[in-house]
Design a protein around this motif. Structure first.
Motif, PDB file in Angstrom:
ATOM      1  N   PRO A 211     151.978  17.495  65.437  1.00  0.00           N
ATOM      2  CA  PRO A 211     152.198  18.691  64.635  1.00  0.00           C
ATOM      3  C   PRO A 211     152.472  18.399  63.159  1.00  0.00           C
ATOM      4  CG  PRO A 211     153.612  18.672  66.572  1.00  0.00           C
ATOM      5  CD  PRO A 211     152.957  17.338  66.506  1.00  0.00           C
ATOM      6  N   TYR A 212     153.126  17.293  62.864  1.00  0.00           N
ATOM      7  CA  TYR A 212     153.447  17.050  61.454  1.00  0.00           C
ATOM      8  C   TYR A 212     152.174  16.912  60.626  1.00  0.00           C
ATOM      9  CZ  TYR A 212     155.206  15.008  57.166  1.00  0.00           C
ATOM     10  OH  TYR A 212     155.474  14.774  55.839  1.00  0.00           O
ATOM     11  N   VAL A 213     151.305  16.029  61.070  1.00  0.00           N
ATOM     12  CA  VAL A 213     150.055  15.807  60.339  1.00  0.00           C
ATOM     13  C   VAL A 213     149.200  17.079  60.387  1.00  0.00           C
ATOM     14  CG1 VAL A 213     147.979  14.403  60.216  1.00  0.00           C
ATOM     15  CG2 VAL A 213     150.152  13.345  60.791  1.00  0.00           C
ATOM     16  N   ASP A 214     149.236  17.736  61.532  1.00  0.00           N
ATOM     17  CA  ASP A 214     148.483  18.962  61.714  1.00  0.00           C
ATOM     18  C   ASP A 214     148.928  20.048  60.725  1.00  0.00           C
ATOM     19  OD1 ASP A 214     146.447  19.678  63.528  1.00  0.00           O
ATOM     20  OD2 ASP A 214     147.781  21.214  64.343  1.00  0.00           O
ATOM     21  N   LEU A 215     150.233  20.207  60.589  1.00  0.00           N
ATOM     22  CA  LEU A 215     150.749  21.219  59.659  1.00  0.00           C
ATOM     23  C   LEU A 215     150.355  20.875  58.223  1.00  0.00           C
ATOM     24  CD1 LEU A 215     154.357  21.875  61.026  1.00  0.00           C
ATOM     25  CD2 LEU A 215     152.427  23.449  61.044  1.00  0.00           C
ATOM     26  N   ARG A 216     150.429  19.610  57.900  1.00  0.00           N
ATOM     27  CA  ARG A 216     150.032  19.198  56.549  1.00  0.00           C
ATOM     28  C   ARG A 216     148.548  19.476  56.333  1.00  0.00           C
ATOM     29  NH1 ARG A 216     153.332  14.900  53.836  1.00  0.00           N
ATOM     30  NH2 ARG A 216     151.527  14.736  52.487  1.00  0.00           N
ATOM     31  N   ALA A 217     147.745  19.194  57.364  1.00  0.00           N
ATOM     32  CA  ALA A 217     146.299  19.419  57.226  1.00  0.00           C
ATOM     33  C   ALA A 217     146.006  20.905  57.062  1.00  0.00           C
ATOM     34  CB  ALA A 217     145.559  18.857  58.438  1.00  0.00           C
ATOM     35  N   ARG A 218     146.724  21.745  57.812  1.00  0.00           N
ATOM     36  CA  ARG A 218     146.484  23.183  57.701  1.00  0.00           C
ATOM     37  C   ARG A 218     146.894  23.700  56.335  1.00  0.00           C
ATOM     38  NH1 ARG A 218     148.377  25.968  63.303  1.00  0.00           N
ATOM     39  NH2 ARG A 218     147.860  24.230  64.646  1.00  0.00           N
ATOM     40  N   ALA A 219     148.018  23.181  55.825  1.00  0.00           N
ATOM     41  CA  ALA A 219     148.460  23.606  54.509  1.00  0.00           C
ATOM     42  C   ALA A 219     147.432  23.187  53.463  1.00  0.00           C
ATOM     43  CB  ALA A 219     149.822  23.008  54.193  1.00  0.00           C
ATOM     44  N   ALA A 220     146.934  21.969  53.589  1.00  0.00           N
ATOM     45  CA  ALA A 220     145.944  21.487  52.623  1.00  0.00           C
ATOM     46  C   ALA A 220     144.673  22.328  52.720  1.00  0.00           C
ATOM     47  CB  ALA A 220     145.636  20.023  52.892  1.00  0.00           C
ATOM     48  N   THR A 221     144.322  22.712  53.938  1.00  0.00           N
ATOM     49  CA  THR A 221     143.142  23.545  54.126  1.00  0.00           C
ATOM     50  C   THR A 221     143.315  24.879  53.408  1.00  0.00           C
ATOM     51  OG1 THR A 221     142.721  22.532  56.255  1.00  0.00           O
ATOM     52  CG2 THR A 221     141.705  24.650  55.854  1.00  0.00           C
ATOM     53  N   ARG A 222     144.508  25.460  53.549  1.00  0.00           N
ATOM     54  CA  ARG A 222     144.768  26.742  52.910  1.00  0.00           C
ATOM     55  C   ARG A 222     144.670  26.632  51.396  1.00  0.00           C
ATOM     56  NH1 ARG A 222     148.455  27.930  56.808  1.00  0.00           N
ATOM     57  NH2 ARG A 222     150.258  27.129  55.725  1.00  0.00           N
ATOM     58  N   HIS A 223     145.154  25.493  50.896  1.00  0.00           N
ATOM     59  CA  HIS A 223     145.184  25.356  49.443  1.00  0.00           C
ATOM     60  C   HIS A 223     143.871  24.876  48.859  1.00  0.00           C
ATOM     61  CE1 HIS A 223     149.705  24.935  50.229  1.00  0.00           C
ATOM     62  NE2 HIS A 223     149.438  26.150  49.829  1.00  0.00           N
ATOM     63  N   ASN A 224     142.975  24.462  49.711  1.00  0.00           N
ATOM     64  CA  ASN A 224     141.726  23.884  49.241  1.00  0.00           C
ATOM     65  C   ASN A 224     140.742  24.991  48.861  1.00  0.00           C
ATOM     66  OD1 ASN A 224     139.528  22.325  48.746  1.00  0.00           O
ATOM     67  ND2 ASN A 224     139.225  21.687  50.863  1.00  0.00           N
ATOM     68  N   VAL A 225     141.052  25.682  47.754  1.00  0.00           N
ATOM     69  CA  VAL A 225     140.254  26.848  47.362  1.00  0.00           C
ATOM     70  C   VAL A 225     138.814  26.451  47.074  1.00  0.00           C
ATOM     71  CG1 VAL A 225     140.052  28.706  45.711  1.00  0.00           C
ATOM     72  CG2 VAL A 225     142.303  27.911  46.402  1.00  0.00           C
ATOM     73  N   PHE A 226     138.644  25.335  46.361  1.00  0.00           N
ATOM     74  CA  PHE A 226     137.285  24.951  45.974  1.00  0.00           C
ATOM     75  C   PHE A 226     136.450  24.625  47.207  1.00  0.00           C
ATOM     76  CE2 PHE A 226     140.018  23.738  42.385  1.00  0.00           C
ATOM     77  CZ  PHE A 226     139.532  24.666  41.477  1.00  0.00           C
ATOM     78  N   GLY A 227     137.072  23.887  48.105  1.00  0.00           N
ATOM     79  CA  GLY A 227     136.365  23.552  49.334  1.00  0.00           C
ATOM     80  C   GLY A 227     136.023  24.801  50.114  1.00  0.00           C
ATOM     81  N   ARG A 228     136.955  25.745  50.131  1.00  0.00           N
ATOM     82  CA  ARG A 228     136.733  26.955  50.907  1.00  0.00           C
ATOM     83  C   ARG A 228     135.555  27.748  50.336  1.00  0.00           C
ATOM     84  NH1 ARG A 228     142.347  29.393  51.891  1.00  0.00           N
ATOM     85  NH2 ARG A 228     141.949  30.215  49.836  1.00  0.00           N
ATOM     86  N   ASN A 229     135.467  27.760  49.009  1.00  0.00           N
ATOM     87  CA  ASN A 229     134.360  28.480  48.407  1.00  0.00           C
ATOM     88  C   ASN A 229     133.017  27.843  48.711  1.00  0.00           C
ATOM     89  OD1 ASN A 229     136.218  30.185  47.419  1.00  0.00           O
ATOM     90  ND2 ASN A 229     136.193  29.403  45.326  1.00  0.00           N
ATOM     91  N   ARG A 230     133.045  26.559  48.953  1.00  0.00           N
ATOM     92  CA  ARG A 230     131.797  25.881  49.311  1.00  0.00           C
ATOM     93  C   ARG A 230     131.516  25.986  50.801  1.00  0.00           C
ATOM     94  NH1 ARG A 230     133.729  21.365  46.437  1.00  0.00           N
ATOM     95  NH2 ARG A 230     133.962  20.256  48.385  1.00  0.00           N
ATOM     96  N   GLY A 231     132.406  26.608  51.539  1.00  0.00           N
ATOM     97  CA  GLY A 231     132.194  26.725  52.973  1.00  0.00           C
ATOM     98  C   GLY A 231     132.815  25.602  53.761  1.00  0.00           C
ATOM     99  N   GLU A 232     133.499  24.661  53.095  1.00  0.00           N
ATOM    100  CA  GLU A 232     134.176  23.600  53.838  1.00  0.00           C
ATOM    101  C   GLU A 232     135.579  24.083  54.105  1.00  0.00           C
ATOM    102  OE1 GLU A 232     134.056  20.236  51.296  1.00  0.00           O
ATOM    103  OE2 GLU A 232     131.885  20.295  51.166  1.00  0.00           O
TER     104      GLU A 232
END
Lengths: 743, 523
Positions: A131-152
């Motif tokens: 869960p620790y790494v998982d939570l960090r990964a999810r937070a990073a995913t949420r904050h990854n605006v540029f990646g999200r705009n590219r569909g990643e």
């Protein structure tokens, strides 16, 4: 090129080679700067502690629960014991054997078990899926605006662990590289076969260390030969071990010559990195336990709890004894959980107590109200404030410890006395074993001592603790001895009068005495110790017999752990020199000569050059280097599950070794006999700080150094030598230390 | 030398600190004031106050010595090339006062809040907002309390597919026990070209009552596959085949040398769509190997009525003739007016044999099971995987044509060659097909030609065991994309019917690592 410059080049090459060989305790960064890592040790002669009888490992499997428990007790009997012995002013001056046994052997055997099982063997589920790494990964995913705009959409756990988490640990510890193919675990399986499945890669890497110390690929265990059940006791004992070691590794900061002015976490760069990873492992274990391991007795399904809100009056949720994971095997990558199901829904006192102990220890580690070096490990803006773990997980440890306490009260208490088992259908059982009761008392004692509790809860916990100690006093036989189990509450005895139960009783009574200062407990412990040490101790072989009149001795790691712990605690209370001697003998006989420690690494006497030349036991202590151990490719540096001795074999053999130790007189001799295990030969430093080039030693006058030697720095592991060494001896050793000078 | 130099700096710093830090004149700004006036706080924070561009300085005293900070502030670029920290051009005594202030920033000095409520019956609350269980930072405490954490995490597994299902262990064209994580999607396209089958590739000519003198069968297949990972280790697969075949042949029915028939035909059609549901029953994580079962439905969308070219000619004693083969009734009597050039070898209306038809014409299905074992780098064979399995295809009869059920078993060894980029696959496939059967009677030309034709039961066209061995190269330019080139060679001919001596297969596969089912994502 004339011959002179050719010669110079040759000379430089040779010098460079010598340098790389002798610079074994450094690793080089790509820019050529060097970082200090943990140093190797030379074997000290322990032959006078050997009776000549050797045991055989009859079950070589690694049993997580028992081996980790032994590793924990051996850790507490290691450097910690040495430190407490100096605090109690026991006569340990110039006792190189005691110093070596505690600071090197006990220390490293415990550490070997930790590294082999939780970082290299892959006998569990890695933190990467936690869960620790998982939570960090999810937070990073949420904050990854540029990646999200590219569909990643996603940042994977692997990216987070390798690029964010470990990288920040590397920069804070000063370690230049991570360990390759290391799989730090958050949940261990119940048991595994520790035989190695390919040859250990002993070739030298570019930085002079053997490859296997950098890349753990050759130290894997066979995935097919593991019992993949998850045993809650094993998970907790492993977690306790991680926390104890994280505390040790991070109790002090260090500096490196090649990084002037920068202060890094850890006793040295390697310890700093390991300590950070262990902290991550422990947080991952707690988080997963909290989020997925609590059983709902109504549905027998696993669920999560909010430990800060779990109160005694809310619906019961508890940790079941065994969980069966459904796993996904991903070959080269760490095995991943797909699902968890309850396998054994009963609750074991041992498991609950172990969780209580481990989480209490973590709370102490992370407690922000307590001023210690670990305040730097935990922070509010990890990693930007230099911390490696978020301070908020102190809440988790606190909540879980309280949850365990509440559940022990709720499920395991029958008329105030704890019982070993609870089942969803049958409720509390009616028996308690000394093993479980003792561990519960020790855990409760720790809980009372370190949890910073609200006064009313403090009282409740102390009362529970005293009830158990009173029960122990009540059920003891007239001679102070115990049997394995008692019925609760009518105290009918069951089982044998075996050595392990005596040892556990002593441990529990002394823990209760430490909290309550009730001398009735101390007297009871002394009485038990007397009968234990007279009826069970075998004078010829220096072993405790399992049963008083049985010449066949068989130990599991738990037996050895209980005996070592009982000896340690009684020695610290009574300062009995004979028992101190017995501790040393029993340690060597039960751990070294028994086959229990199945292999060792270069830190406890093996020389890597000798190993490369084919000599697998160059220090002659009977414990081979990994490759020389049992099996085709050798065996890992872990405890076996059972060892046996035949005492009849030793009959008629008399061993009468008289060791005459010259009392050291010169500063150098005193240094070698007392200080070198930690500060290294000639003050180069090891787990203790370096003394050459040390500003305190070199820049201030002798008074400050003498003062430090006398009063020690207990919080960072420096014993107080006042009353252990004489004034003259301290003055002589300080002169010697100061003469080492700045290189 | 270096070390001495450090001592020197340390000493100088110490002296400077004593001179200016301690005995600072009242008019001068203290370190703390300098921190604000020099705008340090626009990038760095202390006690949560200040910018976030640079690291927080709450514990800077623990991390650096005074000497280091002093040198650092003089010229950050010189200490750490490429740093974003600008040179603030402080004077020596400003620097000393700032260092004196910064050195006092050590762990333990935590932001304090007035929110000191008691939050637990056990312990007084920590005096910080971060340690209040109700504050948003501590949402982690609710993990697993409402939804199952393990379920939630499982549904995010497909985010990590790039690294967690290494394509280099999947077999090139056979099946495996691997399943996709829930929500993951994959598409695959493959092209299969069978080597032209000639008369030498046709087995059992005596059984079919005719000899192929000249035979040419061209076939190729395009398969489109869509995969979707579902929960509980299920994977759904939809297979859409596109089949092209063309055949032309010269045969001597009844082994009559003077009589030659030249039936030919071709077809290019979508075949039967198959829907597979695979479930992994257990995984190598828990056992020594992984094991999966599959069940499939074969939908009757494909045609089973593709026909031979109706202008089939017959050459009898050198005379080309049209309309040689009339349809016959169940008594073998010619049906008037039916000798229209149609070759009625397999049906009265002149259809192609079952193996060349794109569809079954009715609902079929299959059942299978697969086992996979992956070997790690430390195994006897190094990294690699072994896959084995079998599939039973139910192919019921329709309109008098029974294609015969078929059982296929296979074994594959996949061995990574170059890192995670290239694997090689060796496979062996054994398939055994029941003889197909065709209802009704057919007319066989006789000598002399003017006699009424002989009638016989329609013999089978194909059946028996075919064995193929294949080698494939699997290239993985990126973990989501896989390219496979396979060559299969016949190592065992069936008892009856044509079989290709080799097959070339090309496959492209792409996995979509995006969330279909993403759960637990929060805001």
């Amino acid at each position: 090129m004339n011959y002179r410059s050719g010669l110079t080049v040759l000379l430089l090459l040779v010098l460079g080679w010598i340098d790389s060989v002798s610079a074994f305790d450094y690793v080089s960064r790509p820019d050529g700067r060097r970082v200090r890592v943990v140093q190797t040790n030379e074997q000290v002669d322990l032959s006078s502690l050997r009776s000549g009888v050797t045991g055989v490992a009859v079950d070589r499997r690694f049993n997580t629960n028992e081996a980790m428990y032994l590793a924990n007790e051996i850790y507490l009997s290691g450097t910690e014991f040495f430190l407490r012995a100096s605090e109690k002013q026991l006569p340990i001056a110039h006792d190189l054997q005691f110093s070596f046994l505690t600071n090197v052997e006990a220390y490293w055997y415990s550490r070997y078990n930790l590294m082999s099982a939780t970082a290299r063997g892959r006998m569990g589920i890695g933190v990467i899926h936690g869960p620790y790494v998982d939570l960090r990964a999810r937070a990073a995913t949420r904050h990854n605006v540029f990646g999200r705009n590219r569909g990643e959409l996603a940042v994977s756990n692997k990216d987070i662990l390798l690029t964010d988490v470990i990288t920040s640990y590397l920069s804070r510890s000063g370690m230049p590289q991570k360990f390759e193919n290391s799989v730090p675990l958050m949940v261990e399986f119940r048991a595994a076969d520790p035989h190695l499945v390919r040859p250990v890669d002993i070739a030298a890497a570019a930085n002079g260390r053997p490859n296997y110390l950098i890349d753990f690929e050759s130290l894997r265990w066979g995935h097919g030969r593991m019992d993949k059940t998850i045993d809650m006791g094993g998970v907790a004992q492993a977690m306790l071990k991680k926390v104890l070691w994280a505390k040790f590794f991070l109790r002090r900061n260090h500096m490196d010559d090649d990084f002037p002015g920068e202060i890094f976490l850890g006793n040295n760069a390697e310890d700093g990195l390991r300590g950070s990873i262990l902290t991550l492992e422990a947080v991952s274990s707690m988080l997963l336990g909290k989020a997925a391991f609590f059983n709902d007795p109504e549905t027998n399904k696993l669920t999560g709890i909010d430990p800060t809100r779990y109160q005694s009056d809310s619906t019961l949720r508890y940790l079941p004894h065994e969980i069966k994971p459904t796993l996904i095997y991903m070959s080269d990558l760490p095995v991943r959980q797909y699902d968890f199901k309850v396998k054994d829904s009963s609750s074991h006192l041992w498991d609950q107590a172990s969780w209580l102990w481990a989480t209490t220890e973590f709370f102490d580690f992370s407690n922000p109200r307590k001023q210690d070096n670990w305040n730097q490990v935990f922070g509010y803006q990890t990693p930007y404030d230099g911390s490696v773990m978020e301070q908020k997980y102190a809440l988790l440890a606190q909540g879980l410890a309280n949850t365990m306490f509440v559940n022990i009260e709720k499920m395991h208490s029958v008329a105030g006395v704890l019982v070993s088992e609870w089942t969803p259908k049958g409720g509390s059982g009616s028996r308690v074993s000394l093993t479980d009761l003792s561990t519960a008392v020790v855990a409760l004692a720790n809980y009372v001592k370190t949890m910073d509790l609200d006064p009313s809860i403090q009282q409740r916990a102390e009362a529970l603790l005293r009830r158990q100690a009173d029960f122990l006093v009540r059920v003891a036989a007239d001679d102070g001895s115990y049997v394995q189990q008692y019925e609760v509450p009518n105290a009918t005895p069951h089982g044998h009068r075996d050595m392990t139960s005596q040892a556990f009783a002593i441990r529990a009574l002394l823990a209760a005495f430490e909290i309550s200062h009730d001398t009735a407990y101390l007297e009871a412990a002394r009485k038990t110790s007397k009968v234990w040490n007279s009826d069970f101790w075998d004078k010829n072989t220096w072993l405790y017999r399992n049963k008083a009149a049985d010449s066949h001795v068989s130990y599991t790691p738990t037996d050895v752990a209980a005996a070592l712990a009982a000896l340690r605690e009684i020695i610290l209370i009574d300062g009995d020199i004979e028992l101190l001697d017995r501790f040393k003998k029993f340690f060597v006989q039960s751990v070294d000569a028994s086959g229990l420690m199945q292999a060792e690494d270069i830190y406890t006497g093996e020389s890597i050059e000798q190993v490369r030349a084919g000599n697998m036991d160059s220090d002659g202590d009977g414990i081979p280097f990994m490759s020389g151990g049992d099996g085709r490719y050798g065996i890992d540096t872990v405890f076996a599950s059972r060892v046996e001795f035949d005492l009849d074999q030793a009959r008629g053999r008399s061993k009468n070794v008289q060791v005459i130790t010259q009392r050291p007189t010169t500063g150098e001799q005193i240094y070698v006999a007392n200080c070198a295990v930690c500060h290294g030969s000639k003050g180069v430093g090891n787990e203790g700080p370096r003394l050459v080039n040390n500003s305190l030693v070199q820049l201030t006058g002798p008074e400050a150094v003498i003062q430090t030697v006398k009063s020690g720095r207990i919080s960072v592991g420096m014993p107080a030598w006042e009353n252990v060494l004489s004034e003259e001896e301290i003055a002589a050793v300080v002169d010697y230390i100061r003469s080492l000078g700045a290189k | 030398m270096k070390v001495r130099y450090n001592f020197l700096i340390g000493l100088i710093a110490l002296i400077v600190l004593l001179q200016f830090g301690v005995i600072a004149e009242a008019s001068e700004l203290s370190g703390q004031e300098l921190f604000v006036s020099k705008a340090c706080n626009s990038c760095h924070s202390i006690n949560g106050q200040g910018g976030q561009a640079g690291p927080s300085l709450d514990t800077v005293g623990d991390r650096y010595t005074a000497a280091w900070l002093y040198t650092w502030l003089r010229d950050p670029e010189a200490v750490k090339p490429g740093t974003q920290m600008p040179n603030m051009h402080l004077t020596d005594d400003e620097r000393a006062r700032l260092v004196f202030f910064l050195e006092s920033k050590r762990a333990g000095e935590r932001p304090v809040t007035t929110n000191n409520q008691i939050v637990s019956e056990f312990t007084p609350a920590f005096a910080t907002p971060e340690l209040n269980p109700d504050s948003p930072e501590n949402e982690f405490l609710r993990l697993g309390t409402e939804d199952s954490y393990v379920d939630e995490q499982r549904f995010n597994l497909q985010d990590q597919i790039q690294s967690f299902i290494p394509p280099l262990y999947e077999p090139a064209f056979t099946q495996s026990a691997f399943v996709l994580p829930p929500g993951a999607m994959r598409s695959s396209m493959s092209f299969r070209e069978l080597k032209t089958i000639d008369e030498g590739d046709v087995a059992g000519q005596d059984q079919i009552g005719a000899r192929f003198v000249d035979f040419e069968l061209e076939r190729n297949f395009v398969d489109l596959d869509f995969f979707l990972g579902l929960n509980n280790n299920y994977t759904l697969r939809v297979n859409v085949p596109f089949i092209s075949s063309s055949v032309h042949q010269q045969l001597n029915p009844g082994f009559l040398d003077p009589v030659s028939v030249f039936p030919s035909g071709s077809t290019s059609e979508f075949g039967d769509v198959q829907v597979f549901l695979k479930k992994k029953f257990f995984d190598q994580g828990n056992h020594h190997f992984s094991f999966a079962g599959v069940a499939a439905l074969r939908l009757p969308n494909g045609s089973n009525s593709e026909r031979f070219n109706p202008r089939t000619t017959v050459n009898i004693n050198g005379m080309n003739m049209l309309l040689p083969l009339p349809a016959v009734d169940s008594n073998g009597m010619p049906i008037a007016g039916s000798a229209d050039g149609t070759f009625r070898r397999f049906s009265d209306d002149g259809r192609l044999p079952a193996p060349l038809q794109p569809g079954l014409g009715t609902l079929g299905g299959s059942l299978g099971m697969f086992a996979t074992r992956v070997f790690e780098g430390n195994s006897f064979m190094g990294r690699g995987s072994v896959h084995m399995g079998g599939l039973y295809e139910f192919r019921p009869a329709d309109k008098g044509v029974d294609p015969g059920d078929k059982v296929t078993v296979f074994a594959s060894l996949v061995k990574p060659l170059i890192g995670d980029r290239l694997s090689v696959d060796f496979s062996y496939v054994y398939s055994d097909q029941q003889k197909d059967s065709y209802a009704g009677l057919m007319a066989v030309p006789t000598m002399p030609p003017m006699m009424p034709p002989m009638t016989v039961n329609r013999p089978s066209f194909s059946g028996g065991a075919t064995q193929l061995a294949g080698v494939s190269l699997i290239a993985i330019p990126n973990p989501l994309f896989r390219l496979t080139l396979s060559a299969l060679f016949r190592v065992g001919k069936p008892d009856l019917g044509p079989s290709p001596s080799s097959v070339i297969r090309l496959n492209f596969q792409y996995t979509f690592a995006s969330g279909l089912y993403r759960k637990g994502e929060g805001s």
